[in-house]
Design a protein around this motif. Structure first.
Motif, PDB file in Angstrom:
ATOM      1  N   TYR A   1       0.834  -1.203   0.000  1.00 42.96           N
ATOM      2  CA  TYR A   1       0.000   0.000   0.000  1.00 42.96           C
ATOM      3  C   TYR A   1       0.868   1.252   0.000  1.00 42.96           C
ATOM      4  N   GLN A   2       1.841   1.275   0.915  1.00 44.16           N
ATOM      5  CA  GLN A   2       2.652   2.494   1.073  1.00 44.16           C
ATOM      6  C   GLN A   2       3.584   2.737  -0.112  1.00 44.16           C
ATOM      7  N   SER A   3       3.851   1.699  -0.893  1.00 41.61           N
ATOM      8  CA  SER A   3       4.680   1.914  -2.089  1.00 41.61           C
ATOM      9  C   SER A   3       3.920   2.766  -3.102  1.00 41.61           C
ATOM     10  N   VAL A   4       2.617   2.819  -2.982  1.00 37.68           N
ATOM     11  CA  VAL A   4       1.791   3.606  -3.900  1.00 37.68           C
ATOM     12  C   VAL A   4       1.289   4.885  -3.215  1.00 37.68           C
ATOM     13  N   ARG A   5       0.829   4.731  -1.993  1.00 36.81           N
ATOM     14  CA  ARG A   5       0.309   5.898  -1.251  1.00 36.81           C
ATOM     15  C   ARG A   5       0.810   5.804   0.194  1.00 36.81           C
ATOM     16  N   PRO A   6       1.863   6.536   0.531  1.00 38.78           N
ATOM     17  CA  PRO A   6       2.403   6.492   1.898  1.00 38.78           C
ATOM     18  C   PRO A   6       1.358   6.980   2.891  1.00 38.78           C
ATOM     19  N   LEU A   7       1.278   6.308   4.003  1.00 36.16           N
ATOM     20  CA  LEU A   7       0.298   6.669   5.028  1.00 36.16           C
ATOM     21  C   LEU A   7       0.799   7.843   5.851  1.00 36.16           C
ATOM     22  N   GLN A   8      -0.104   8.706   6.239  1.00 38.70           N
ATOM     23  CA  GLN A   8       0.232   9.817   7.133  1.00 38.70           C
ATOM     24  C   GLN A   8       0.392   9.285   8.556  1.00 38.70           C
ATOM     25  N   ASP A   9       1.102  10.035   9.379  1.00 36.02           N
ATOM     26  CA  ASP A   9       1.299   9.599  10.765  1.00 36.02           C
ATOM     27  C   ASP A   9      -0.024   9.377  11.485  1.00 36.02           C
ATOM     28  N   ALA A  10      -0.967  10.274  11.240  1.00 32.55           N
ATOM     29  CA  ALA A  10      -2.262  10.140  11.931  1.00 32.55           C
ATOM     30  C   ALA A  10      -2.977   8.847  11.530  1.00 32.55           C
ATOM     31  N   GLU A  11      -2.820   8.449  10.271  1.00 30.14           N
ATOM     32  CA  GLU A  11      -3.443   7.202   9.810  1.00 30.14           C
ATOM     33  C   GLU A  11      -2.784   6.006  10.496  1.00 30.14           C
ATOM     34  N   LEU A  12      -1.460   6.064  10.595  1.00 23.29           N
ATOM     35  CA  LEU A  12      -0.748   4.955  11.249  1.00 23.29           C
ATOM     36  C   LEU A  12      -1.135   4.863  12.720  1.00 23.29           C
ATOM     37  N   GLU A  13      -1.237   6.028  13.366  1.00 22.19           N
ATOM     38  CA  GLU A  13      -1.625   6.022  14.785  1.00 22.19           C
ATOM     39  C   GLU A  13      -3.025   5.442  14.989  1.00 22.19           C
ATOM     40  N   ALA A  14      -3.888   5.728  14.035  1.00 24.70           N
ATOM     41  CA  ALA A  14      -5.279   5.272  14.183  1.00 24.70           C
ATOM     42  C   ALA A  14      -5.457   3.811  13.780  1.00 24.70           C
ATOM     43  N   LEU A  15      -4.443   3.214  13.183  1.00 29.81           N
ATOM     44  CA  LEU A  15      -4.642   1.884  12.579  1.00 29.81           C
ATOM     45  C   LEU A  15      -5.172   0.826  13.554  1.00 29.81           C
ATOM     46  N   PRO A  16      -4.628   0.749  14.787  1.00 28.32           N
ATOM     47  CA  PRO A  16      -5.186  -0.269  15.701  1.00 28.32           C
ATOM     48  C   PRO A  16      -6.685  -0.069  15.951  1.00 28.32           C
ATOM     49  N   LEU A  17      -7.091   1.172  16.116  1.00 28.54           N
ATOM     50  CA  LEU A  17      -8.514   1.434  16.358  1.00 28.54           C
ATOM     51  C   LEU A  17      -9.345   1.109  15.116  1.00 28.54           C
ATOM     52  N   LEU A  18      -8.825   1.467  13.934  1.00 30.70           N
ATOM     53  CA  LEU A  18      -9.541   1.171  12.691  1.00 30.70           C
ATOM     54  C   LEU A  18      -9.677  -0.340  12.506  1.00 30.70           C
ATOM     55  N   CYS A  19      -8.635  -1.077  12.877  1.00 30.57           N
ATOM     56  CA  CYS A  19      -8.697  -2.539  12.778  1.00 30.57           C
ATOM     57  C   CYS A  19      -9.746  -3.100  13.734  1.00 30.57           C
ATOM     58  N   ARG A  20      -9.807  -2.528  14.927  1.00 29.50           N
ATOM     59  CA  ARG A  20     -10.842  -2.964  15.871  1.00 29.50           C
ATOM     60  C   ARG A  20     -12.231  -2.680  15.295  1.00 29.50           C
ATOM     61  N   GLY A  21     -12.372  -1.494  14.711  1.00 29.68           N
ATOM     62  CA  GLY A  21     -13.671  -1.115  14.136  1.00 29.68           C
ATOM     63  C   GLY A  21     -14.067  -2.036  12.992  1.00 29.68           C
ATOM     64  N   SER A  22     -13.122  -2.309  12.108  1.00 31.65           N
ATOM     65  CA  SER A  22     -13.418  -3.198  10.992  1.00 31.65           C
ATOM     66  C   SER A  22     -13.770  -4.600  11.500  1.00 31.65           C
ATOM     67  N   ALA A  23     -13.059  -5.055  12.534  1.00 31.06           N
ATOM     68  CA  ALA A  23     -13.330  -6.400  13.069  1.00 31.06           C
ATOM     69  C   ALA A  23     -14.719  -6.459  13.690  1.00 31.06           C
ATOM     70  N   ILE A  24     -15.096  -5.397  14.418  1.00 37.83           N
ATOM     71  CA  ILE A  24     -16.430  -5.451  15.041  1.00 37.83           C
ATOM     72  C   ILE A  24     -17.518  -5.315  13.977  1.00 37.83           C
ATOM     73  N   ARG A  25     -17.240  -4.590  12.899  1.00 40.54           N
ATOM     74  CA  ARG A  25     -18.219  -4.467  11.818  1.00 40.54           C
ATOM     75  C   ARG A  25     -18.530  -5.843  11.231  1.00 40.54           C
TER      76      ARG A  25
END
Lengths: 322, 322
Positions: free
Chosen positions: A251-275
């Protein structure tokens, strides 16, 4: 597996008369997709997929889904291209249902994806995010935290039928996740359902992405979270760090992630898992059993929720490792 | 609809390595057939059907079924041709099941067959009967009167759950039909399941016959009886004399029926109707319900039994009318 609506040759020939696709040679209902009826057609010109949209799809969303496929295809993303009718429309009707004809993509989905597949999925996801930047239509995510709330309200009282203690455990997670859900991350059009059965490969190379019927506008990094859940856990529920690292590096080879996106990743993963836990739980509790019904286990996603709950930083997913 | 066993790309590529069919491009589980798992494959060479034989098929019967398809195909009957493996075998194995690869036939089955379709089916049936005359293998009909008896014993006590009075009515018919069942009529290899979904048409012309998995040695005219039941009744259970006459005339244009066969036709039609009533009844009572399970109504065939019961001569089916 899904053919909810059968169609006759007469109906299909009449339907195809509106499209520049040659003469019909054969059509078979195919056992893929869970929401719609799908047929694989051979015509004198080529092969196509005919999709009949069943009740769970909002007709008003079809211009978004089909327009997105057309847009991405024009940008060089390998995805099915909706075929325009002779009158220019993308949506026809057959057997009383809205229907679309799309080009058939050769390729196979990987029942057992490897690290190399994961890397390519990451690349393709970022390419789609970029290609869709100037897509003009908008669609709200029906399965954002608000949508989870409706699902959870509909089944929390019966959650313990699936596993004692599930209501309490998932309820606590739900409150935490929704309470902290970010809103200020880069957003755009996401696929929202990029599971292995929606990505085709030919000779080890990604050959296409299908099934845009959950696509919507939402946080881009949330789409990565869904891919990590869908591609990087083994059947024993363990996270495969090598696969995760490859997907993220792709993913990052095409679109590098911003720091805020990386910081949020654990929470986003939790959200996707609960969805996905919630949609599976809802189906588990509401769809009657049957010998050909393979309902997906919500507890697979409870295990992912537990995994993500103890993650402290994106580096634990493999960011920077591959 | 039927995909009981899923397969992975790895397994399939390994399986296809034994066959001279080019490289795999795609495969889709298809929602056709009720006994086996079927996949439509595209390879760099052509299209094929891969069938995985599930429990209800006796492995020892496969040489008969596949050999018959090969034999008929060599005689010019348009039916799928089993592809030989590089070692000459017709039967391979995948996902722990015996499996065969057969050529894909273009064409569509008719949800609403016309008189012209019925005539062609009659012709094709007679052509198959003649083409199979020198087929060397034999297979007993598992659904001859003896087989019906086993089915009837298994469900007569519960028949009235489907319709009050069914046990008594069908029991009386059963005894009459079995008591008078003929044995001295011309016999040979019959298809035994030539329903509309097993006959393909292209541009109004019969383009192929599929699904030989009930084929067996039995009375040839019994196969005609099954076709009359399968093709010549309307949805309101009325017999369409025009279709029946066309089917019979089509058959007789290739293989004229003997007087004894014509005389036996009403009884053979009753036998064929009770055979399908019984298999449907058995499934109705023993297969659990489910949202994607479409069990076929046994009473459709009770209505045919009633119709045939009052027939006095083959002319009432339309013999000599077309």
């Amino acid at each position: 597996m899904a053919v909810y609506t059968d169609i006759s040759e007469d109906e299909l020939v009449a339907f195809l008369g509106e499209y520049p696709v040659g003469t019909l040679l054969s059509y078979k209902g195919i056992a893929e997709g869970t929401e719609n009826s799908n047929f694989l057609l051979h015509t004198s010109d080529s092969a196509f997929i005919l999709t009949l949209y069943e009740r769970r799809v909002e007709t008003s969303d079809l211009p978004f889904f089909l327009g997105l496929m057309e847009h991405l295809s024009q940008k060089g993303i390998s995805c099915p291209l909706p075929v325009k009718r002779n009158d220019g429309e993308l949506i026809g009707q057959i057997a009383g249902r809205p229907a679309a004809l799309i080009t058939f993509l050769e390729g196979m989905w990987m029942r057992n994806p490897t690290v190399q597949h994961c890397r390519q999925v990451g690349e393709a996801l970022a390419q789609m995010h970029i290609a869709a930047e100037d897509f003009p239509l908008q669609r709200q995510n029906a399965l954002s935290p608000e949508g989870w709330g409706r699902l959870w309200d509909g089944c929390r009282n019966r959650a313990d039928e699936v596993m004692p203690g599930l209501a309490k455990e998932a309820g606590k997670d739900f409150d935490e996740i929704v309470g902290q859900w970010p809103s200020d991350l880069p957003s755009g059009v996401i696929h929202a359902d990029l599971f292995p059965d929606n990505v085709f490969f030919l000779n080890g190379k990604l050959s296409g992405v299908i099934d845009f019927y959950f696509a919507c506008n939402d946080l881009l990094a949330y789409d990565i979270a869904t891919c990590l859940n869908a591609w990087c856990f083994e059947k024993d529920a363990s996270y495969n760090l090598t696969k995760g690292a490859a997907l993220l590096a792709g993913y990052q080879s095409v679109r590098p992630l911003q720091d805020a996106e990386l910081e949020a990743l654990p929470l986003l993963c939790r959200g996707s898992a609960i969805r996905f836990m919630l949609t599976r739980l809802y189906d588990w509790l509401t769809i009657p059993d049957g010998p050909l019904i393979k309902k997906r286990d919500p507890l697979e996603y409870l295990r992912r929720m537990r995994f993500h709950r103890q993650i402290r930083s994106a580096s634990e997913y493999g960011v920077g490792l591959a």
